[in-house]
Design a protein around this motif. Sequence first.
Motif, PDB file in Angstrom:
ATOM      1  N   GLU A 107       0.848  -1.195   0.000  1.00 21.17           N
ATOM      2  CA  GLU A 107       0.000   0.000   0.000  1.00 21.17           C
ATOM      3  C   GLU A 107       0.885   1.247   0.000  1.00 21.17           C
ATOM      4  OE1 GLU A 107      -2.550   2.880  -0.076  1.00 21.17           O
ATOM      5  OE2 GLU A 107      -3.246   0.810  -0.273  1.00 21.17           O
ATOM      6  N   PRO A 108       0.683   2.188  -0.935  1.00 19.43           N
ATOM      7  CA  PRO A 108       1.550   3.369  -1.005  1.00 19.43           C
ATOM      8  C   PRO A 108       1.142   4.541  -0.110  1.00 19.43           C
ATOM      9  CG  PRO A 108       0.064   3.348  -2.874  1.00 19.43           C
ATOM     10  CD  PRO A 108      -0.200   2.087  -2.108  1.00 19.43           C
ATOM     11  N   ASP A 109      -0.134   4.616   0.274  1.00 17.04           N
ATOM     12  CA  ASP A 109      -0.632   5.799   0.979  1.00 17.04           C
ATOM     13  C   ASP A 109      -0.284   5.736   2.467  1.00 17.04           C
ATOM     14  OD1 ASP A 109      -2.458   8.260   0.955  1.00 17.04           O
ATOM     15  OD2 ASP A 109      -3.364   7.020   2.513  1.00 17.04           O
ATOM     16  N   LEU A 110       0.268   6.827   3.017  1.00 13.26           N
ATOM     17  CA  LEU A 110       0.723   6.843   4.403  1.00 13.26           C
ATOM     18  C   LEU A 110      -0.417   6.692   5.404  1.00 13.26           C
ATOM     19  CD1 LEU A 110       3.452   9.649   4.272  1.00 13.26           C
ATOM     20  CD2 LEU A 110       3.810   7.186   4.503  1.00 13.26           C
ATOM     21  N   ASP A 111      -1.516   7.429   5.190  1.00  7.88           N
ATOM     22  CA  ASP A 111      -2.643   7.340   6.113  1.00  7.88           C
ATOM     23  C   ASP A 111      -3.216   5.930   6.128  1.00  7.88           C
ATOM     24  OD1 ASP A 111      -2.562   9.955   7.012  1.00  7.88           O
ATOM     25  OD2 ASP A 111      -3.893  10.691   5.440  1.00  7.88           O
ATOM     26  N   GLY A 144       7.482   7.279  -8.334  1.00 12.61           N
ATOM     27  CA  GLY A 144       6.302   7.808  -9.007  1.00 12.61           C
ATOM     28  C   GLY A 144       5.602   8.836  -8.145  1.00 12.61           C
ATOM     29  N   GLU A 145       4.465   9.299  -8.621  1.00 11.85           N
ATOM     30  CA  GLU A 145       3.700  10.327  -7.922  1.00 11.85           C
ATOM     31  C   GLU A 145       2.335   9.769  -7.547  1.00 11.85           C
ATOM     32  OE1 GLU A 145       3.580  14.970  -8.668  1.00 11.85           O
ATOM     33  OE2 GLU A 145       2.199  13.953 -10.026  1.00 11.85           O
ATOM     34  N   LEU A 146       2.015   9.842  -6.265  1.00 15.22           N
ATOM     35  CA  LEU A 146       0.724   9.383  -5.760  1.00 15.22           C
ATOM     36  C   LEU A 146      -0.194  10.574  -5.536  1.00 15.22           C
ATOM     37  CD1 LEU A 146      -0.795   6.777  -4.679  1.00 15.22           C
ATOM     38  CD2 LEU A 146      -0.155   7.596  -2.401  1.00 15.22           C
ATOM     39  N   HIS A 147      -1.417  10.483  -6.048  1.00 12.97           N
ATOM     40  CA  HIS A 147      -2.435  11.509  -5.826  1.00 12.97           C
ATOM     41  C   HIS A 147      -3.337  11.035  -4.687  1.00 12.97           C
ATOM     42  CE1 HIS A 147      -1.490  13.595  -9.668  1.00 12.97           C
ATOM     43  NE2 HIS A 147      -1.099  12.384 -10.014  1.00 12.97           N
ATOM     44  N   PHE A 148      -3.547  11.893  -3.692  1.00 13.59           N
ATOM     45  CA  PHE A 148      -4.306  11.457  -2.523  1.00 13.59           C
ATOM     46  C   PHE A 148      -5.046  12.621  -1.883  1.00 13.59           C
ATOM     47  CE2 PHE A 148      -0.352  13.019  -0.905  1.00 13.59           C
ATOM     48  CZ  PHE A 148      -0.615  13.497   0.374  1.00 13.59           C
ATOM     49  N   ASP A 149      -5.952  12.263  -0.998  1.00 11.80           N
ATOM     50  CA  ASP A 149      -6.736  13.230  -0.239  1.00 11.80           C
ATOM     51  C   ASP A 149      -6.568  12.867   1.225  1.00 11.80           C
ATOM     52  OD1 ASP A 149      -8.483  15.051   0.748  1.00 11.80           O
ATOM     53  OD2 ASP A 149     -10.284  14.215  -0.171  1.00 11.80           O
ATOM     54  N   ALA A 150      -5.945  13.720   2.008  1.00  9.74           N
ATOM     55  CA  ALA A 150      -5.623  13.390   3.394  1.00  9.74           C
ATOM     56  C   ALA A 150      -6.872  13.102   4.218  1.00  9.74           C
ATOM     57  CB  ALA A 150      -4.831  14.534   4.029  1.00  9.74           C
ATOM     58  N   ASN A 151      -6.659  12.383   5.303  1.00  9.35           N
ATOM     59  CA  ASN A 151      -7.721  12.091   6.272  1.00  9.35           C
ATOM     60  C   ASN A 151      -8.848  11.242   5.684  1.00  9.35           C
ATOM     61  OD1 ASN A 151      -6.423  13.611   8.327  1.00  9.35           O
ATOM     62  ND2 ASN A 151      -7.230  15.482   7.397  1.00  9.35           N
ATOM     63  N   PHE A 152      -8.458  10.246   4.868  1.00 16.25           N
ATOM     64  CA  PHE A 152      -9.416   9.251   4.382  1.00 16.25           C
ATOM     65  C   PHE A 152     -10.561   9.874   3.586  1.00 16.25           C
ATOM     66  CE2 PHE A 152      -7.319   7.710   8.181  1.00 16.25           C
ATOM     67  CZ  PHE A 152      -6.772   6.534   7.704  1.00 16.25           C
ATOM     68  N   GLY A 153     -10.171  10.710   2.638  1.00 17.83           N
ATOM     69  CA  GLY A 153     -11.149  11.262   1.711  1.00 17.83           C
ATOM     70  C   GLY A 153     -11.250  10.356   0.495  1.00 17.83           C
ATOM     71  N   LYS A 154     -10.792  10.823  -0.635  1.00 17.67           N
ATOM     72  CA  LYS A 154     -10.844  10.038  -1.871  1.00 17.67           C
ATOM     73  C   LYS A 154      -9.725   8.995  -1.893  1.00 17.67           C
ATOM     74  CE  LYS A 154     -12.696  14.041  -4.355  1.00 17.67           C
ATOM     75  NZ  LYS A 154     -12.690  14.966  -3.226  1.00 17.67           N
ATOM     76  N   CYS A 155      -9.983   7.866  -2.560  1.00 18.68           N
ATOM     77  CA  CYS A 155      -8.989   6.795  -2.637  1.00 18.68           C
ATOM     78  C   CYS A 155      -7.742   7.274  -3.377  1.00 18.68           C
ATOM     79  CB  CYS A 155      -9.571   5.578  -3.350  1.00 18.68           C
ATOM     80  SG  CYS A 155     -10.843   4.706  -2.411  1.00 18.68           S
ATOM     81  N   PRO A 156      -6.551   6.941  -2.882  1.00 12.76           N
ATOM     82  CA  PRO A 156      -5.326   7.350  -3.564  1.00 12.76           C
ATOM     83  C   PRO A 156      -5.136   6.595  -4.874  1.00 12.76           C
ATOM     84  CG  PRO A 156      -4.826   5.893  -1.730  1.00 12.76           C
ATOM     85  CD  PRO A 156      -6.279   6.194  -1.644  1.00 12.76           C
ATOM     86  N   SER A 157      -4.410   7.205  -5.811  1.00 12.19           N
ATOM     87  CA  SER A 157      -4.171   6.594  -7.115  1.00 12.19           C
ATOM     88  C   SER A 157      -2.931   7.214  -7.754  1.00 12.19           C
ATOM     89  CB  SER A 157      -5.381   6.796  -8.040  1.00 12.19           C
ATOM     90  OG  SER A 157      -5.119   6.285  -9.342  1.00 12.19           O
ATOM     91  N   LEU A 158      -2.358   6.511  -8.728  1.00  7.88           N
ATOM     92  CA  LEU A 158      -1.221   7.036  -9.472  1.00  7.88           C
ATOM     93  C   LEU A 158      -1.640   8.079 -10.505  1.00  7.88           C
ATOM     94  CD1 LEU A 158       0.886   3.780  -9.942  1.00  7.88           C
ATOM     95  CD2 LEU A 158       1.304   5.661  -8.344  1.00  7.88           C
ATOM     96  N   LYS A 159      -2.945   8.254 -10.688  1.00  5.08           N
ATOM     97  CA  LYS A 159      -3.493   9.332 -11.502  1.00  5.08           C
ATOM     98  C   LYS A 159      -4.534  10.084 -10.668  1.00  5.08           C
ATOM     99  CE  LYS A 159      -1.459   8.261 -15.496  1.00  5.08           C
ATOM    100  NZ  LYS A 159      -0.498   9.142 -16.195  1.00  5.08           N
ATOM    101  N   ARG A 160      -4.854  11.313 -11.084  1.00  7.67           N
ATOM    102  CA  ARG A 160      -5.847  12.103 -10.341  1.00  7.67           C
ATOM    103  C   ARG A 160      -7.241  11.626 -10.765  1.00  7.67           C
ATOM    104  NH1 ARG A 160      -3.473  16.610 -10.570  1.00  7.67           N
ATOM    105  NH2 ARG A 160      -2.808  16.865  -8.409  1.00  7.67           N
ATOM    106  N   THR A 161      -7.652  10.471 -10.253  1.00  8.61           N
ATOM    107  CA  THR A 161      -8.898   9.831 -10.670  1.00  8.61           C
ATOM    108  C   THR A 161     -10.137  10.533 -10.143  1.00  8.61           C
ATOM    109  OG1 THR A 161      -8.659   8.336  -8.769  1.00  8.61           O
ATOM    110  CG2 THR A 161      -7.859   7.556 -10.905  1.00  8.61           C
ATOM    111  N   LEU A 162     -10.042  11.096  -8.939  1.00  9.06           N
ATOM    112  CA  LEU A 162     -11.209  11.720  -8.301  1.00  9.06           C
ATOM    113  C   LEU A 162     -10.911  13.155  -7.868  1.00  9.06           C
ATOM    114  CD1 LEU A 162     -12.302   8.672  -6.107  1.00  9.06           C
ATOM    115  CD2 LEU A 162     -13.527   9.573  -8.095  1.00  9.06           C
TER     116      LEU A 162
END
Length: 267
Positions: A107-111, A144-162
Amino acid sequence: ASLGLDYYLPTITALRMVQAAARWLESRSYAPIKEVTIGGRRIKVSSKSKREWAFAKNSIHELALDRDLIETLRKEGRGGHMLDIGASVGIYSALALQNGLSVTAIEPDLDCQKSLVATMNLNRQREDQIQIIQAAISDHSGIGELHFDANFGKCPSLKRTLGQPLTREVQICALDDLIESKSIALPTIIKIDVEGAEMQVLKGGKRYFSSDDAADVFIEIHPDFLPLFDSSSDEVIHALAEKYGYTCISTMHKQGEILMHFSKKTS
């Protein structure tokens, strides 16, 4: 004449005190460990906030619908090893642990990984049962670059999916590199949930997936996200069924996503 700020200040202060007290009471009454039953197995879930718990419940509800995977985990038991690619907060890994399997969770996302570590430790049955890797699986190894939303918002992805507003650098690994370097144990079951990067995972593991003894694959296909990776659900299915020689065992449609089970076993 209009009333000045000093007139309203006692009321504002009182409201802030009430809000602070409400937050304190909520934190005191909130249970950070939840217990749920999936497929007859009781699992414990680490969840330190209501937002985190709401995020985890999505995975719980999704897994509860996948009877095929639940039954496969039950049959695998202590002799099985699950590779959980896109492990999120660890719900799938927890159920595997409770069924006796060992698990490599990636899993890549820290949260998410903080919750993943806590949940897996709550459900482990022996010391050598878990391995956790902070990385994203793709078609190459590097950064690579991970796109994420802190505090359990949108699911993280390698693209800006949401429309995830934040980015950070993450380690990226090709599955073939991990397996051939013996960095992970050979799996008997693979679960893939990577928010549109399905073909990247398959391409990075082409030598493994082409082998005759490759493990069963349970993959969540995201038709809406795949075009961001220049791919499609048809390409994913064709790669597994035609290029890598798998047979589709089951298919389930869920809220715009497709859950599929592929196997090379003849019986």
